[in-house]
Design a protein around this motif. Structure first.
Motif, PDB file in Angstrom:
ATOM      1  N   THR A 154       8.120  -8.401   6.572  1.00 20.85           N
ATOM      2  CA  THR A 154       9.182  -7.585   7.168  1.00 20.85           C
ATOM      3  C   THR A 154       9.968  -8.388   8.200  1.00 20.85           C
ATOM      4  N   ILE A 170       8.205  -1.690  14.379  1.00 21.25           N
ATOM      5  CA  ILE A 170       7.995  -1.352  12.970  1.00 21.25           C
ATOM      6  C   ILE A 170       6.524  -1.534  12.663  1.00 21.25           C
ATOM      7  N   ARG A 171       5.849  -0.464  12.283  1.00 24.22           N
ATOM      8  CA  ARG A 171       4.425  -0.512  11.946  1.00 24.22           C
ATOM      9  C   ARG A 171       4.269  -0.629  10.437  1.00 24.22           C
ATOM     10  N   THR A 172       3.598  -1.690   9.982  1.00 22.86           N
ATOM     11  CA  THR A 172       3.364  -1.917   8.554  1.00 22.86           C
ATOM     12  C   THR A 172       1.881  -1.721   8.229  1.00 22.86           C
ATOM     13  N   ASP A 173       1.516  -2.009   6.987  1.00 28.73           N
ATOM     14  CA  ASP A 173       0.134  -1.777   6.551  1.00 28.73           C
ATOM     15  C   ASP A 173      -0.799  -2.934   6.833  1.00 28.73           C
ATOM     16  N   ASN A 218      -0.180  -5.680  12.781  1.00 30.65           N
ATOM     17  CA  ASN A 218       0.601  -4.957  11.778  1.00 30.65           C
ATOM     18  C   ASN A 218       1.996  -4.582  12.274  1.00 30.65           C
ATOM     19  N   THR A 219       2.332  -5.009  13.473  1.00 29.45           N
ATOM     20  CA  THR A 219       3.561  -4.544  14.115  1.00 29.45           C
ATOM     21  C   THR A 219       4.598  -5.651  14.222  1.00 29.45           C
ATOM     22  N   GLU A 228       2.124  -7.958   5.496  1.00 24.61           N
ATOM     23  CA  GLU A 228       3.315  -7.142   5.309  1.00 24.61           C
ATOM     24  C   GLU A 228       4.228  -7.223   6.535  1.00 24.61           C
ATOM     25  N   ALA A 229       3.624  -7.305   7.727  1.00 18.55           N
ATOM     26  CA  ALA A 229       4.421  -7.430   8.949  1.00 18.55           C
ATOM     27  C   ALA A 229       5.219  -8.731   8.939  1.00 18.55           C
ATOM     28  N   ASP A 257       7.506   2.179   5.996  1.00 20.98           N
ATOM     29  CA  ASP A 257       7.078   1.714   7.311  1.00 20.98           C
ATOM     30  C   ASP A 257       7.443   2.715   8.396  1.00 20.98           C
TER      31      ASP A 257
END
Length: 379
Positions: free
Chosen positions: A215, A204-207, A62-63, A211-212, A92
């Protein structure tokens, strides 16, 4: 359910009566189906649960990492960090880190250690001993492995790069593959102890991994034009895909193991039905003599094989469901954390069990259907 089946389909009732003549032999053949179905379904559920357990415990998927490019002199400036933050969705989590190598000493023990600085550390980290201070002066936080290696804890005095500090707390163990896993064997110090333009990376931590990746693509588009050597943007899409491929291979192997069990069960059913045909030659001859056609005999014998497979597969599916509850509780912490994929493996095991039984009964049924009435009655 079985009584309803027998009332609705008289052929099933005849099949049950015939199988009950050799209860032990039929039960052993049915047991083989049960074992095969449990092997396929439970191993499949285990593979799904293990995959989910790994992905839940590891947050790397997720990162997104933004690190210095080749022309960035190994660090990111404050303006670069601000530019990255301005191009990330507000939902995020974004945190900048600084890092350097240092030397930690405590009593007679001394050695190299990674030194980290993290923006808003109180927001992202917690301690299992001590606390994160509101105002950092001559205090540091140590990772769990560092604390164990140097024998330090809250209140201990340490020397870092020739300067004296007091340990304010020991950080919680970081999750496997997590964004702060490297802190386990490091030391966390105030950001003010680093030079201003000395950021090592922005995370950046996403869900989700999807999503990562989205991004990362967006950042490459917005930061990449003319700046290919200033930023290096890393996401773990390829790693996740490789992991999924490896898990698919492992699941196929596990299904193969279960398939061997069903093969053994199929051979048992083949033996049961062949013995039944030999023992019931006279009965089959009588049925043919009173008007039963070949197709009727074929249906009767196949019905017996299908009933063996159906009952064994249903029992195996119920046992697999119970094992799935235990597996999910152990790996995921929730016994009811079944996914559609997990139920698919249980359904697959059920279908394979019935299918293997029917296929194994084809030859005995064909042999019975082609018995000549006169020869069968003479014998």
């Amino acid at each position: 359910m079985m009584e309803w089946l027998f009332e609705r389909f008289p052929l099933a009732m005849l099949a049950r009566r015939n199988l009950s003549r050799a209860k032990t032999r039929s039960a052993l053949a049915m047991l083989g189906v049960v074992i095969g179905v449990v092997a396929i379904a439970s191993l499949g559920v285990f593979g799904v649960a293990f995959k989910l357990s790994f992905l839940q415990g590891a947050t790397f998927g997720n990162t997104v990492l933004v690190m210095p490019g080749e022309d960035a002199n190994f660090t990111l400036s404050q303006s670069q960090v601000s530019k990255v933050k301005s191009n990330v969705d507000a939902d995020d989590e974004v945190y900048a880190m600084k890092q350097r190598r240092g030397r930690l000493s405590h009593l007679r023990q001394s050695g190299p250690v990674s030194v980290y600085g993290l923006e808003e550390a109180r927001q992202y980290l917690s301690t299992k001993r001590g606390r994160i201070p509101n105002t950092w002066r001559k205090q540091v936080l140590v990772g769990a492995e560092t604390a164990a290696t140097y024998g330090v804890g809250p209140g201990s005095s340490v020397t870092l790069d020739g300067k004296s500090y007091r340990v304010a707390g020991v950080l919680e163990d970081q999750p496997r593959g997590g964004a702060f896993q490297s802190l386990d064997d490091g030391v966390l110090v105030p950001m003010s102890t680093f030079e201003e333009d000395q950021y090592s990376q922005v995370q950046i931590r996403t869900d989700s991994p999807t999503e990562a990746n989205r991004t990362a693509v967006m950042l490459r588009e917005r930061l990449g034009f003319g700046r290919e050597d200033r930023y290096r943007i890393v996401d773990f899409k390829d790693s996740i895909e490789r992991f999924n491929e490896q898990m698919s291979t492992i699941n196929l192997f596990l299904l193969g193991v279960g398939g061997i069990s069903l093969l053994v069960a199929g051979i048992s059913i083949l033996n049961v039905q062949l013995m039944s045909v030999i023992e019931r030659r006279e009965e089959i001859g009588v049925l043919r003599a009173v008007g039963y056609g070949r197709f009727d005999i074929l249906k009767l014998m196949l019905g017996e094989s299908a009933l063996l497979g159906l009952v064994g597969a249903l029992v195996g599916a119920v046992l697999s469901l119970g094992l799935g509850l235990l597996i999910n509780r152990q790996l995921l912490g929730d016994p009811f954390a079944f996914t559609a994929k997990g139920f698919q493996y249980i359904g697959l095991g059920l279908a394979f069990g019935v299918g293997a039984a029917v296929i194994s009964g084809l030859y005995p049924a064909w042999k019975a259907a082609n018995e000549r009435p006169v020869e069968a009655l003479r014998d």
